[in-house]
Design an enzyme around this catalytic site. Structure first.
Site, short mmCIF file in Angstrom:
data_model
loop_
_atom_site.label_atom_id
_atom_site.label_comp_id
_atom_site.label_asym_id
_atom_site.label_seq_id
_atom_site.Cartn_x
_atom_site.Cartn_y
_atom_site.Cartn_z
N HIS A 77 55.30 -11.00 -11.66
CA HIS A 77 55.54 -9.57 -11.67
C HIS A 77 56.23 -8.95 -10.85
CE1 HIS A 77 52.57 -7.81 -8.73
NE2 HIS A 77 51.95 -8.25 -9.43
N ASP A 79 57.51 -5.93 -9.60
CA ASP A 79 57.13 -4.73 -8.30
C ASP A 79 56.15 -5.48 -7.90
OD1 ASP A 79 55.25 -5.01 -11.01
OD2 ASP A 79 54.31 -2.94 -9.64
N ASP A 116 52.78 -10.64 -3.16
CA ASP A 116 52.34 -9.97 -4.56
C ASP A 116 53.29 -9.35 -4.92
OD1 ASP A 116 50.36 -9.28 -6.48
OD2 ASP A 116 48.71 -8.25 -5.07
N GLU A 145 53.31 -4.08 -12.61
CA GLU A 145 51.78 -3.92 -12.80
C GLU A 145 51.28 -3.21 -12.15
OE1 GLU A 145 48.54 -7.11 -12.08
OE2 GLU A 145 50.65 -5.80 -10.68
N GLU A 146 51.78 -3.24 -11.07
CA GLU A 146 50.90 -2.68 -9.70
C GLU A 146 50.13 -0.99 -9.99
OE1 GLU A 146 49.01 -4.47 -7.84
OE2 GLU A 146 50.17 -6.61 -6.94
N ASP A 169 49.96 -15.14 -9.72
CA ASP A 169 49.57 -13.80 -9.96
C ASP A 169 48.66 -14.64 -9.01
OD1 ASP A 169 49.61 -10.99 -8.36
OD2 ASP A 169 49.47 -10.37 -10.65
N HIS A 457 48.60 -5.85 -0.26
CA HIS A 457 48.19 -4.17 -0.53
C HIS A 457 47.61 -3.68 0.58
CE1 HIS A 457 47.01 -4.33 -4.73
NE2 HIS A 457 47.82 -5.35 -4.94
#
Length: 482
Positions: A77, A79, A116, A145-146, A169, A457
């Protein structure tokens, strides 16, 4: 032209990643990075498709002799999660990331790195230039995606042709994921009633927590600042009378919240209020010194020119506090089929208040759809009893483990040859777009792999550079076998 990861690089994988860090690409802000990769592919004469959601499908022709082999999809992904430390002035809408190398890992100063899933995009960019043998490649790059896998949901999946999918991922070299949890986002909202109160204004803060990914790191027993603030406010009532003016913590439902702040009003003396909070801090630090060594609960008096402040009424505050204290958090069930796997969990990612409303956002995950439904209904039940509203959105399906997988067998055999040890084949307690793609085509044979990354994150996110290169080399060899 030199670049900071040059000494570690192979076939410009890390160079490509560095270029991506210069382009702001948080969830909901993916047009620029999608256009960049689209132009990169078109400059190489590749068949490229971009949809209205900025998803990309790029096809790379097979190398000579591999034209009749089955097509393979590589997916990741575009983003990234935008989290930063409290002292960072980084603007994720406009600023490039300030990246640096330290002890063989790549990090960003004060912010998430976007490994990520920027490393997947970097891999695919290098595959557009590779001369290593491979079948035809279908490179799928999705968006948002997030925040709910909205790009993958919007994608016209009938355009996809491959029956073998390698998702990039995952965050640990040597692990092969063969399934993942489903999930959803749940919002609970309280209508606030306020009344005038007077007294000194104080900021009560929780800071210094580790945080992390609310899926793959939910089993690490890390504290959540939003949930912990419920306990702090509950404990504070034992020694101090106060009113709640405001509470806010977290920005993302899929990140374990590191900081939370409550603004309170009290007629008690500053010495009494600050001393009470200091006592609570001592208790909580003693309880969690082994898992959260940086925890700090602090209190400071704030300047206020207003003599009368609009605070939550006692009844309204009790309902909100009861919810924070009683709402479930963390691991709810472990899998009975896969030893050590978290089956179901939920994370209290965001809390905020306006004049009229308190909003609380959760991320729920489970590899069993009926358990996910029960967790959501239980949360809504608790909210409803307290007069709050509850809504769900962004639901995505689990990717169920398949007993037989040719792709997984190829990965395992190659891993044994390359590493001289057994890989770990696991089911992931996190959401991957594999679930949506498998739901659209249950003939897909899927694995998920990736290089070493830690604390995604969170502003502590790091990418192992040597691992990133090894996994790319492994991917080239796996494509040759396929």
């Amino acid at each position: 032209m030199s670049y900071i990861t040059e000494q570690y690089d192979y076939k410009k994988v890390l160079y490509n990643f560095e270029q991506l860090t210069k382009i702001p690409h948080g969830s909901g802000n993916t047009k620029a990075i999608s256009d960049y990769v689209k132009k990169f592919a078109e400059e190489r004469g590749l068949n490229t498709y971009q949809d209205a959601s900025n998803n990309l499908i790029i096809r790379v022709p097979a190398t000579k002799g591999f034209e009749n082999k089955d097509m393979v999809m590589i997916q990741g992904h575009l983003d990234m999660v935008c989290e930063k430390s409290s002292d960072s002035d980084h603007d994720f809408e406009t600023d490039p990331l300030d990246i640096y190398v330290e002890d063989g890992v790549l990090r960003a100063r004060g912010t998430t790195l976007g490994g990520d899933d920027g490393i997947a995009i970097a891999y695919m960019m290098s595959l557009m230039d590779t001369e290593a043998p491979h079948p035809e490649l279908e490179l799928l790059m999705t968006t948002d995606e997030e925040t709910g896998m909205y790009g993958a949901k919007d994608l016209d999946k009938s355009l996809l042709k491959a029956k073998k999918l390698i998702n990039i991922d995952s965050e640990e070299e040597g692990w092969c994921f063969a399934g993942c949890a489903g999930g959803l986002r749940q919002d609970v909202s309280f209508r606030l009633e306020r009344a005038v109160a007077s007294g000194n204004v104080y900021s009560v803060k929780i800071s210094g927590l580790i945080g992390g990914h609310s899926g793959v790191e939910i089993n690490k027993n890390r504290l959540n600042a939003n949930k912990l603030m419920g306990r702090v406010l509950f404990m504070l009532r034992e020694s101090v009378d106060y009113f709640l003016l405001d509470i806010h913590g977290g920005k993302l439902d899929n990140a374990i919240t590191r900081e939370c702040e409550a603004i309170i009003v009290s007629e008690f003396t500053p010495e009494a209020v600050i001393s009470s909070v200091d006592s609570i801090n001592a208790v909580l630090r003693n309880e969690s010194s082994g898992r959260e060594p940086g925890l700090l609960v602090s209190c400071s008096r704030m300047d206020s020119e207003e003599e009368e402040l609009s605070c939550l009424t006692p009844v309204c505050f009790e309902k909100l506090l009861y919810f924070l204290v009683q709402c479930p958090y963390g691991v709810q069930r472990m899998s009975s089929d896969v030893p050590g796997l978290v089956e179901s969990s939920l994370n209290l990612g965001v809390i905020s208040t306006t004049e009229d409303e308190a909003n609380i956002r959760f991320s729920l995950r489970s590899s069993v759809s009926t358990v996910k439904k029960y967790m959501s209904e239980k949360l809504a039940y608790l909210a409803g009893l307290l007069g709050a509203d509850s809504e769900t959105e962004g639901e995505y399906p689990a990717w169920e483990y398949r007993k037989d997988s040719y792709l997984r067998d190829c990965y395992i055999n190659l891993f044994r040859e390359e590493y001289n040890r057994e890989p770990r084949v696991e089911v992931m307690h996190a959401g991957l777009e594999c679930g949506l793609l498998y739901e659209a085509d249950n003939e897909l044979d899927i694995i998920s792999i990736g290089p070493d990354m830690k604390d995604v994150h969170s502003p502590n996110e790091q990418l192992g550079l040597e691992s990133a290169v090894r996994v790319y080399k492994f991917l080239e060899k796996l494509l040759e076998i396929l």
